[in-house]
Scaffold this motif. Structure first.
Motif, PDB file in Angstrom:
ATOM      1  N   ILE A  78      22.488 121.658  24.638  1.00 11.92           N
ATOM      2  CA  ILE A  78      22.178 119.789  25.128  1.00 11.92           C
ATOM      3  C   ILE A  78      20.752 119.360  24.385  1.00 11.92           C
ATOM      4  O   ILE A  78      20.988 118.342  23.500  1.00 11.92           O
ATOM      5  N   ASP A  83      26.011 119.645  23.569  1.00 13.02           N
ATOM      6  CA  ASP A  83      26.952 119.342  25.187  1.00 13.02           C
ATOM      7  C   ASP A  83      26.467 118.353  25.767  1.00 13.02           C
ATOM      8  O   ASP A  83      25.288 118.255  24.884  1.00 13.02           O
ATOM      9  N   ASN A  84      26.831 117.256  26.133  1.00 12.13           N
ATOM     10  CA  ASN A  84      26.717 116.504  26.949  1.00 12.13           C
ATOM     11  C   ASN A  84      25.917 116.341  28.397  1.00 12.13           C
ATOM     12  O   ASN A  84      25.533 115.171  29.331  1.00 12.13           O
ATOM     13  N   VAL A 108      23.926 113.447  29.391  1.00 11.77           N
ATOM     14  CA  VAL A 108      22.486 113.453  28.571  1.00 11.77           C
ATOM     15  C   VAL A 108      23.027 111.630  28.693  1.00 11.77           C
ATOM     16  O   VAL A 108      24.028 111.428  28.683  1.00 11.77           O
ATOM     17  N   ARG A 110      22.706 107.989  26.050  1.00 15.18           N
ATOM     18  CA  ARG A 110      22.160 108.073  24.915  1.00 15.18           C
ATOM     19  C   ARG A 110      21.952 106.631  24.694  1.00 15.18           C
ATOM     20  O   ARG A 110      22.147 105.630  25.387  1.00 15.18           O
ATOM     21  N   ASP A 114      23.753 105.553  19.581  1.00 17.47           N
ATOM     22  CA  ASP A 114      24.510 106.893  20.562  1.00 17.47           C
ATOM     23  C   ASP A 114      23.829 108.240  19.985  1.00 17.47           C
ATOM     24  O   ASP A 114      24.177 109.072  19.806  1.00 17.47           O
ATOM     25  N   PRO A 116      20.941 111.155  21.568  1.00 16.57           N
ATOM     26  CA  PRO A 116      20.733 111.425  23.012  1.00 16.57           C
ATOM     27  C   PRO A 116      19.384 111.375  23.311  1.00 16.57           C
ATOM     28  O   PRO A 116      18.022 111.540  22.758  1.00 16.57           O
TER      29      PRO A 116
END
Length: 549
Positions: A78, A83-84, A108, A110, A114, A116
């Motif tokens: 993450i 990984d989102n 997550v 963003r 875009d 995180p």
């Protein structure tokens, strides 16, 4: 971290807290790795503070050693942008030193570029009483689902055994519910003594129990079940009173993990009722072949189940004509469900309906079938104004309190005439309240809707259903007529059913008619209608409308 970002963190946290009642909330500013956690989580797990630097690492120390590696890898992915979010289950140490099962879901958030910016999530603590059955002290059905989800996520091959008591209502009626609860507690102890060391035990719905084992194979499961049967049949005491109880059981080996827990539960209930209704309590094995092509493939069933959730995508109906026996003119047709997609091709109903009937989603599929059959039926009415559309109705539909209103709603939506509709039921409907069924069928008949009893004679209670409920047509299963021309016993059976149906003012339809000679022979028994390959195999509405009958 500056005050503005801290204020924003607090503001977003308060918002998430309102939306996630009953869960512990966490919100991490990923650019500074600074988090805020629910005070209830801090108090329960004895965390350092509501505000934490490197909270992921801090929290990892509370996670059970066996679950840490999976957790650590997910958190690293993450923060690395691979990984989102996550949806995982693990055990975490509470303030009293005991581990509780937790489900953690996070995502997550963003920024405008875009990148995180925040990681927000909720942790559900399953150590609460709702995950413990209050009667037996075992983990409940909720706990079962959570543990199955964990097994799927971790891809741990496991055997799942389901067992339960037959005729428990009699125990309650004779001895009372308080005594019945004692029976359940004693039975739970029996299971615990026999399956001790093999896995975790659960109290499911009603009188059903389950064992999840990482080591037991099918042969061992059968041997352990035989021991359990022996004990409850000959050495089972409650309050000093000896009882002899009968059991049902099934087992499936879970080795396909691209499935949902609900699909597994439907498969378990299917094999349980196969044991109860067809195998006299013998253990039933769910054949889950890895090639995914067998009739009970859990992978196929899972995909089909998901199709119901996608507005019944992939399902379609075929229709088989029902002909008048005397004139061989079209009387009606039976709607038969099918499913297909590119990977699995066309799947016949025998491969998925028995399992899906145990699923909470089946009534939705049933409504789709009714709606589609009536929609197609409007086209046939233009060519055959008097034809009858037969639609199979499952026990799972009949037990829904809104089934009657659903039928009339679909009739109104499609404009299909009720007098051209026939609902086919099976003798399994006997399990429902007979007064409710009588009232339901009486309402249908008042509006011209007909009722047919399908597969007559294949169950134990067909005669009782015919005697008790208003039935318009009795359908004789193909098994009773396939050797009709040379089998005296089949001839006597058909003669008896025909005479019996006549005494209850019901017509007889014979399924499985395959030759002209068979038709000629059956006409001697007062049969009113035929259905079978002699006239047509089940075909789509487009194919059938082009035929002339």
């Amino acid at each position: 971290m500056d005050n503005n970002r801290l204020k924003r963190l607090d503001s977003m946290f308060e918002t998430f807290s309102i939306l996630a009642e009953g869960s512990y909330i966490y919100l991490c500013d990923m650019k500074h790795d600074f988090s805020r956690w629910s005070k209830s989580a801090v108090d329960y797990f004895n965390l350092p503070d509501c505000y934490m630097k490197n909270a992921g690492t801090v929290w990892e120390n509370f996670i059970h050693p066996d679950d840490r590696e999976a957790y650590r890898k997910n958190i690293e992915d993450i923060f690395a942008g691979k990984d989102n979010g996550h949806d995982m289950q693990y055990r975490a140490k509470a303030g009293d030193g005991n581990y509780v099962v937790c489900t953690c879901k996070g995502a997550v958030i963003r920024d405008e570029n875009d990148e995180p910016e925040y990681f927000a999530g909720a942790i559900k603590n399953h150590g609460s009483l709702s995950y413990i059955d209050t009667i037996t002290g075992l983990r409940s059905l909720y706990g079962f689902f959570d543990d199955i989800k964990s097994i799927i996520w971790k891809k741990k091959k496991s055997s799942i055994i389901i067992t339960g008591i037959t005729g428990f209502s009699v125990i309650n009626d004779v001895h009372g519910y308080k005594f019945g609860n004692k029976v359940l507690r004693s039975f739970a102890k029996c299971i615990g003594s026999i399956f001790s060391g093999y896995g975790d035990i659960y109290r499911m719905d009603g009188t059903k129990f389950a064992v999840i084992s990482p080591s037991v194979d099918e042969q061992q499961a059968k041997e352990l079940y035989n021991k359990l049967q022996e004990q409850v049949s000959h050495n089972f005491f409650v309050d000093g009173e000896r009882l002899s109880i009968s059991l049902n059981a099934g087992v499936m080996v879970l080795k396909d993990f691209n499935i949902e827990s609900e699909t597994i539960y439907s498969c378990l209930k299917y094999i349980y009722y196969e044991s109860k209704n067809r195998r006299l309590g013998d253990m039933v094995f769910f054949d889950n072949m890895e090639n995914g092509r067998d009739r009970n493939s859990i992978e196929t069933i899972n995909v089909i189940r998901n199709s119901v959730l996608e507005n019944c995508k992939g399902f379609f109906l075929c229709y088989q004509p029902i002909m008048y026996a005397d004139t061989e003119k079209l009387k009606g047709m039976e709607a038969l469900i099918r499913w297909k997609n590119e990977k699995y091709g066309t799947v016949p109903p025998v491969q998925f309906v028995p399992v899906l009937e145990q699923d909470v989603l089946f009534p939705e599929l049933g409504k789709w079938i009714l709606h589609q059959a009536m929609t197609d039926g409007k086209i046939f009415l233009e060519k055959y104004p008097d034809f009858i559309m037969n639609v199979n109705i499952s026990y799972a539909q009949l037990e829904k309190s809104d089934f009657v209103s659903d039928v009339f709603k679909i009739l109104e939506e499609t404009g299909f005439p009720p007098e051209n509709l026939c609902l086919e039921i099976t003798e399994r409907c006997r399990l429902l309240d007979i007064n409710v069924l009588n009232n339901m069928f009486s309402i249908f008949r008042e509006h011209g809707i007909k009722i047919a009893l399908d597969d007559f004679g294949t169950g134990f209670s067909s005669l009782g259903v015919l005697r008790t409920l208003p039935i318009d047509t009795v359908k004789i299963d193909r098994e009773f007529v396939k050797d009709i021309e040379k089998s005296p016993s089949d001839q006597n059976t058909v003669k008896f059913i025909s005479s019996l149906a006549e005494s209850f003012k019901a017509e007889v339809c014979v399924e499985g008619v395959e030759t002209a000679d068979m038709c000629d022979f059956l006409r001697n028994y007062g049969i009113k209608s035929f259905q079978g390959y002699y006239y047509s195999k089940p075909v789509t509405a487009e194919e059938l409308i082009t035929k002339n009958f």
